[in-house]
Design an enzyme around this catalytic site. Structure first.
Site, PDB file in Angstrom:
ATOM      1  CD  GLU A  30      -3.441   2.878   9.687  1.00 38.22           C
ATOM      2  OE1 GLU A  30      -4.356   3.000   8.862  1.00 38.22           O
ATOM      3  OE2 GLU A  30      -3.589   3.011  10.911  1.00 38.22           O
ATOM      4  NE  ARG A  61     -10.823  -1.888  -0.851  1.00 31.67           N
ATOM      5  CZ  ARG A  61     -10.007  -1.204  -0.049  1.00 31.67           C
ATOM      6  NH1 ARG A  61      -9.935   0.082  -0.107  1.00 31.67           N
ATOM      7  NH2 ARG A  61      -9.252  -1.824   0.823  1.00 31.67           N
ATOM      8  CE  LYS A 110      -4.222  -2.501   6.358  1.00 34.87           C
ATOM      9  NZ  LYS A 110      -3.153  -1.505   6.386  1.00 34.87           N
TER      10      LYS A 110
END
Ligand code: ATP
Ligand code: MG
Length: 558
Positions: free
Chosen positions: A37, A262, A272
């Site tokens: 994104e 992750r 982020k």
């Protein structure tokens, strides 16, 4: 024998792919994607995903897409798009196709209309608060929305009016019609489209409604013919919805979603949103601050793509939540720079040395080896003069028995130069040693013993007259605890106040022409690279990593 070894070394995703290939699934294609994104800079967790997806495409002769998952007009920006492209390329991956979820906005809208026509979606006007109330909990079922039984015609008309911008943000939602009693919360009539009258960096003001992640993501995968859609573990519970959407809409391609854990690393944060806070609240100088776990920060710190790829390879992939010790990352960069970085001499904390029996004004150019591990790196000349600098830490006024470096009356070897003996100490008014008076043995030129006498200590040095001064930025862990975002305290309270230390140092003159991004091993001190702030007048170096893992040593002592 060989075959079993081969199978053993496959990770679980490779096993899935090889099975699919053997069964002739997806016309034997492998097509992966990296779907960032564009709402921030990439971090090392993203690098792991890039290495995995790009690596699988390479390994299986497949294709690899870069897709910007740009369905959130509020937070996305072209600046991030450019940084992402740049980082993926820098990591060494070339994508076959570049796409944007926004390329599919019309197609996604048409799919949504199709779902309404199939009586599998409806326009809901519960408020956010009512939605929560109707949604139920993990242990209690939800309740059907009172708007669930609108007619197809009414839904089509309302959805079109949503698209045309006739309603304010939040007034209506398009929701899938699945099962409010499902134990899977994502099956309880999830939202598919929301009203957002916001400017989008690519589609401008064309759209007043934007698809939700779950709706856009699986369909984008299907549109692109992705075969294996790899995501992180938290999406495991979304998988039934991912499949429901593509199956209900009977898409041509049915990508398989595969989840993995992750990447988490000690002493940093990896989201982020949190990294953005560090930037916006000026705890760091920017996304590329060398203390950041971002790809741009690591690059500026002196990390190489090879080291990051090696690290991702070593970490491997799994389905278990894990926390990787940051020393493993440091290990990878040391390994790589050990092979590549030319050796130079730089004195971080200078202490002046005067060679009393060395001729005034004389400059000798002495030969030094650029990389003892690699002969092809060649040699260079370093100037030797009467006044020199050595490292403060290389002198002890009252040495212990095991001290082989400089002390009153002792002899050491100056690397590539001469044996010197400390004859006299000069102190300032506070008793601090500010200068050493030494003599040298002219017969020990090149650092070789003239008569077989042994000198155990070898220290580095820089000419005081010919040396150049430089600003050195020494970095330490950005946080004081291993998992700053896992406790009760705000992670920003756990920032290490000493994570950046700036010192003035003296370097050998060959470094005057070093270019931004170039890396060196300062002998005995660590790996350093030229920062982008560096100018001819004010050289700036970043310490990438020390030579040894000082943290491991400290931990061992405890
Ligand atoms: P963040 O939580 O840092 O914002 P994200 O998942 O929201 O990350 P995206 O831009 O959506 O960021 O991620 C792009 C891709 O990178 C996704 O496929 C995601 O699974 C993967 N990814 C993100 N973070 C990690 C991580 N820590 N380890 C492995 N893969 C990751
Ligand atoms: Mg995300």
């Amino acid at each position: 024998m060989e075959e079993t070894e081969e199978i053993k070394s496959l990770n679980f995703i490779e096993q899935i792919i090889e099975k699919d290939l053997a069964e002739g699934k997806n016309e034997k294609r492998v097509h992966t994607r990296f779907p960032p994104e564009p709402n921030g800079y990439l971090h090392i967790g993203h690098a792991k995903s890039i290495c995995l997806n790009g690596g699988l495409a390479k390994k299986y002769n497949g294709k690899f897409n870069l897709r910007f998952d740009d369905t959130n007009p509020e937070t996305e920006d072209e600046e991030y798009v450019n940084s992402i492209r740049n980082d993926v390329k820098w990591l060494g991956f070339q994508w076959d196709g570049e796409y944007n979820a926004s390329d599919y906005f019309q197609q996604l809208y048409d799919y949504a209309v199709q779902l309404i026509k199939l009586n599998k979606a409806f326009v809901c006007e519960l408020t956010a608060e009512q939605m929560r109330e109707y949604h139920g909990t993990a242990v209690t079922p939800g309740k059907d929305s009172p708007y669930r039984n609108r007619s197809v015609e009414e839904n089509l008309a309302l959805f079109e009016r949503m698209k045309n911008g006739e309603f304010p943000d939040g007034k209506y939602l398009l929701r899938a019609k699945i099962d409010m009693a499902s134990p899977n919360m994502h099956f309880r009539d999830p939202a598919l489209y929301r009203i957002r009258k916001k400017h989008h960096y690519r589609t401008g003001d064309k759209w007043n409604i934007y698809p939700m992640y779950d709706f856009a993501h699986g369909l984008s995968d299907a549109i692109e013919g992705i075969t294996h859609s790899i995501c992180t573990l938290e999406f495991e519970v979304h998988r039934p919805l991912y499949e429901w959407i593509n199956n209900t809409l009977n898409t041509t391609y049915r990508p398989q979603q595969i989840e993995m854990s992750r990447l988490n690393i000690t002493y940093t944060v990896m989201s982020k949103r949190k990294l953005m806070q560090l930037v916006n609240e000026k705890h760091v100088s920017g996304w590329d601050d060398p203390r950041m776990p971002t790809v741009s920060g690591l690059r500026r710190r002196g990390y190489t793509p090879e080291a990051i790829r090696d690290f991702c390879e070593r970490v491997g992939i799994s389905k278990r939540e894990n926390l990787i010790d940051v020393s493993l990352l440091e290990f990878s960069i040391r390994e790589d720079l050990n092979k590549k970085a030319p050796r130079v001499m730089g004195v971080l904390n200078p202490l002046k040395v005067v060679i009393t029996n060395y001729p005034e004004g004389q400059v000798e150019e002495l030969e030094a080896v650029n990389n003892p591990e690699d002969e092809s790196a060649g040699k260079r000349m370093v100037p030797f003069t009467k006044e020199l600098y050595i490292e403060q830490e290389d002198f002890l006024e009252v040495p212990s028995k095991k001290w082989f470096r400089l002390a009153p009356g002792t002899e050491v070897r100056l690397r590539y130069a001469y044996f010197i003996t400390c004859q006299e100490i000069i102190k300032d008014s506070e008793g601090k040693v500010v200068e050493l008076r030494c003599t040298y043995d002219p017969a020990s030129r090149g650092g070789n013993s003239p008569d077989g006498r042994k000198v155990k200590g070898t220290i580095h040095w820089v000419s005081a007259i010919k040396g150049i001064s430089a600003e050195i930025r020494l970095y330490d862990r950005l946080f004081t605890t291993e998992t700053p975002d896992k406790g009760d305290v705000d992670f920003k309270e756990l920032i290490n106040p000493n994570s950046l230390q700036v010192i003035k140092s003296v370097l050998e003159p060959s470094l005057a022409i070093a270019k931004a991004g170039e890396s060196f091993q300062f002998e005995r001190m660590g790996y350093f690279c030229v920062d982008k702030d560096s100018t001819e007048k004010n050289l700036v170096f970043n310490r990438t990593v020390s030579l040894k893992d000082t943290w491991a040593k400290i931990a061992d002592k405890n």
